[in-house]
Design a protein around this motif. Structure first.
Motif, PDB file in Angstrom:
ATOM      1  N   THR A  37       0.821  -1.159   0.257  1.00  0.00           N
ATOM      2  CA  THR A  37       0.051   0.013   0.018  1.00  0.00           C
ATOM      3  C   THR A  37       0.956   1.156  -0.065  1.00  0.00           C
ATOM      4  O   THR A  37       0.383   2.251  -0.182  1.00  0.00           O
ATOM      5  CB  THR A  37      -0.869   0.138   1.177  1.00  0.00           C
ATOM      6  OG1 THR A  37      -0.146   0.207   2.532  1.00  0.00           O
ATOM      7  CG2 THR A  37      -1.851  -1.337   1.398  1.00  0.00           C
ATOM      8  N   GLY A  38       1.800   1.116   0.482  1.00  0.00           N
ATOM      9  CA  GLY A  38       2.972   2.310   0.446  1.00  0.00           C
ATOM     10  C   GLY A  38       4.435   2.212   0.951  1.00  0.00           C
ATOM     11  O   GLY A  38       4.681   0.944   0.993  1.00  0.00           O
ATOM     12  N   LYS A  39       5.179   3.308   1.359  1.00  0.00           N
ATOM     13  CA  LYS A  39       6.346   3.010   1.749  1.00  0.00           C
ATOM     14  C   LYS A  39       6.432   4.439   2.699  1.00  0.00           C
ATOM     15  O   LYS A  39       6.021   5.426   2.801  1.00  0.00           O
ATOM     16  CB  LYS A  39       7.504   3.221   0.653  1.00  0.00           C
ATOM     17  CG  LYS A  39       7.227   4.232  -0.424  1.00  0.00           C
ATOM     18  CD  LYS A  39       8.332   4.399  -1.222  1.00  0.00           C
ATOM     19  CE  LYS A  39       8.246   3.370  -2.532  1.00  0.00           C
ATOM     20  NZ  LYS A  39       8.891   3.694  -3.584  1.00  0.00           N
ATOM     21  N   VAL A  40       7.233   4.180   3.733  1.00  0.00           N
ATOM     22  CA  VAL A  40       7.701   5.166   4.775  1.00  0.00           C
ATOM     23  C   VAL A  40       9.249   4.773   5.172  1.00  0.00           C
ATOM     24  O   VAL A  40       9.865   3.947   4.964  1.00  0.00           O
ATOM     25  CB  VAL A  40       6.775   4.811   6.118  1.00  0.00           C
ATOM     26  CG1 VAL A  40       5.262   4.876   5.885  1.00  0.00           C
ATOM     27  CG2 VAL A  40       6.965   3.427   6.855  1.00  0.00           C
ATOM     28  N   GLU A  41       9.567   6.082   5.983  1.00  0.00           N
ATOM     29  CA  GLU A  41      10.810   5.883   6.351  1.00  0.00           C
ATOM     30  C   GLU A  41      10.719   5.799   7.714  1.00  0.00           C
ATOM     31  O   GLU A  41       9.860   6.708   8.729  1.00  0.00           O
ATOM     32  CB  GLU A  41      11.781   7.014   6.059  1.00  0.00           C
ATOM     33  CG  GLU A  41      12.163   7.358   4.610  1.00  0.00           C
ATOM     34  CD  GLU A  41      13.169   8.394   4.249  1.00  0.00           C
ATOM     35  OE1 GLU A  41      12.985   9.427   4.891  1.00  0.00           O
ATOM     36  OE2 GLU A  41      13.917   8.263   3.251  1.00  0.00           O
ATOM     37  N   ILE A  42      11.687   5.063   8.522  1.00  0.00           N
ATOM     38  CA  ILE A  42      11.614   4.744   9.802  1.00  0.00           C
ATOM     39  C   ILE A  42      13.178   5.287  10.370  1.00  0.00           C
ATOM     40  O   ILE A  42      14.032   4.713   9.912  1.00  0.00           O
ATOM     41  CB  ILE A  42      11.259   3.231  10.236  1.00  0.00           C
ATOM     42  CG1 ILE A  42      10.005   3.199   9.633  1.00  0.00           C
ATOM     43  CG2 ILE A  42      11.219   3.270  11.941  1.00  0.00           C
ATOM     44  CD1 ILE A  42       9.352   1.830  10.201  1.00  0.00           C
ATOM     45  N   VAL A  43      13.136   6.065  11.391  1.00  0.00           N
ATOM     46  CA  VAL A  43      14.376   6.381  12.002  1.00  0.00           C
ATOM     47  C   VAL A  43      14.613   5.144  13.171  1.00  0.00           C
ATOM     48  O   VAL A  43      14.027   5.183  14.208  1.00  0.00           O
ATOM     49  CB  VAL A  43      14.473   7.883  12.452  1.00  0.00           C
ATOM     50  CG1 VAL A  43      15.710   8.111  13.288  1.00  0.00           C
ATOM     51  CG2 VAL A  43      14.093   8.847  11.253  1.00  0.00           C
ATOM     52  N   VAL A  44      15.960   4.959  13.205  1.00  0.00           N
ATOM     53  CA  VAL A  44      16.592   3.912  14.186  1.00  0.00           C
ATOM     54  C   VAL A  44      17.857   4.837  14.619  1.00  0.00           C
ATOM     55  O   VAL A  44      18.484   5.018  13.768  1.00  0.00           O
ATOM     56  CB  VAL A  44      16.821   2.586  13.672  1.00  0.00           C
ATOM     57  CG1 VAL A  44      17.326   1.738  14.940  1.00  0.00           C
ATOM     58  CG2 VAL A  44      15.616   1.960  13.020  1.00  0.00           C
ATOM     59  N   SER A  45      18.007   4.838  16.156  1.00  0.00           N
ATOM     60  CA  SER A  45      18.889   5.581  16.566  1.00  0.00           C
ATOM     61  C   SER A  45      19.472   5.236  18.034  1.00  0.00           C
ATOM     62  O   SER A  45      18.662   4.582  18.522  1.00  0.00           O
ATOM     63  CB  SER A  45      18.681   7.206  16.611  1.00  0.00           C
ATOM     64  OG  SER A  45      17.787   7.430  17.388  1.00  0.00           O
ATOM     65  N   GLY A  46      20.521   5.822  18.584  1.00  0.00           N
ATOM     66  CA  GLY A  46      20.818   5.512  20.153  1.00  0.00           C
ATOM     67  C   GLY A  46      21.135   4.370  20.330  1.00  0.00           C
ATOM     68  O   GLY A  46      21.642   3.321  19.374  1.00  0.00           O
ATOM     69  N   ASN A  47      21.025   3.666  21.562  1.00  0.00           N
ATOM     70  CA  ASN A  47      21.170   2.469  21.824  1.00  0.00           C
ATOM     71  C   ASN A  47      20.280   1.287  21.048  1.00  0.00           C
ATOM     72  O   ASN A  47      20.909   0.293  20.848  1.00  0.00           O
ATOM     73  CB  ASN A  47      20.642   2.319  23.380  1.00  0.00           C
ATOM     74  CG  ASN A  47      21.412   2.982  24.303  1.00  0.00           C
ATOM     75  OD1 ASN A  47      22.621   3.432  24.133  1.00  0.00           O
ATOM     76  ND2 ASN A  47      20.905   3.457  25.407  1.00  0.00           N
TER      77      ASN A  47
END
Length: 170
Positions: free
Chosen positions: A60-70
């Protein structure tokens, strides 16, 4: 020639964890499960340190996901393209883009095989009279873990009777 999205064969199973399609995600004050097929991962250095931006797709679509830190330190090796990932994430309005779109920040990341183990309620194996019990025991022993958290049972069935056994740890 019928071509399907790489997420399609996994959609029914994944939707038991992450109920919403990517196109249906909305801003919320609570964490949401977000899942899809990883098409790219890029690493950037932000004001608060290193971050990975994961591009996730479903039918159905696309998204960006931020993964950071620990979290990035813990799961960085799992952030690779061409696999299904599930994210426990906060979905907010993207203020950097004039309030248009979503900003999704991961608070947990699971590969599909890890999600199966982490969230399984139980495992039941059905066998019949032709089952080689010694071979079955050998197979099961190889997968036994000291911290086994998944309740396990064996169902035996033949023409006349069926029974359910809940074997001990050994």
């Amino acid at each position: 020639l019928l071509i399907c999205h790489p997420f399609a064969p996994h959609a029914a199973e994944v939707r038991q964890f992450a109920k919403k399609n990517l196109a249906d995600l909305a801003v919320a004050d609570y964490k949401q499960w977000v899942a899809g097929f990883v098409t790219s991962v890029r690493s950037i250095m932000g004001k608060r340190g290193r971050m990975a931006i994961v591009l996730l797709e479903d039918e159905t679509g696309k998204v960006e996901i931020v993964v950071s830190g620990n979290l990035l330190e813990q799961v960085g090796a799992d952030l690779k393209p061409d696999q299904i990932l599930l994210f426990d994430a906060k979905v907010a309005k993207d203020e950097y883009n004039g309030g248009q779109g979503l900003r999704i920040h991961a608070e947990g990341v699971y590969r599909l095989d890890h999600a199966r183990t982490a969230f399984a309620r139980s495992l039941s194996l059905t066998v019949g009279p032709d089952c080689d019990i010694d071979r079955l025991k050998t197979l099961l022993q190889a997968h036994r873990q000291a911290d086994n958290r998944i309740p396990f049972s064996i169902r035996y069935r033949n023409q006349q009777i069926s029974a359910q056994l809940r074997p001990g740890h050994d």
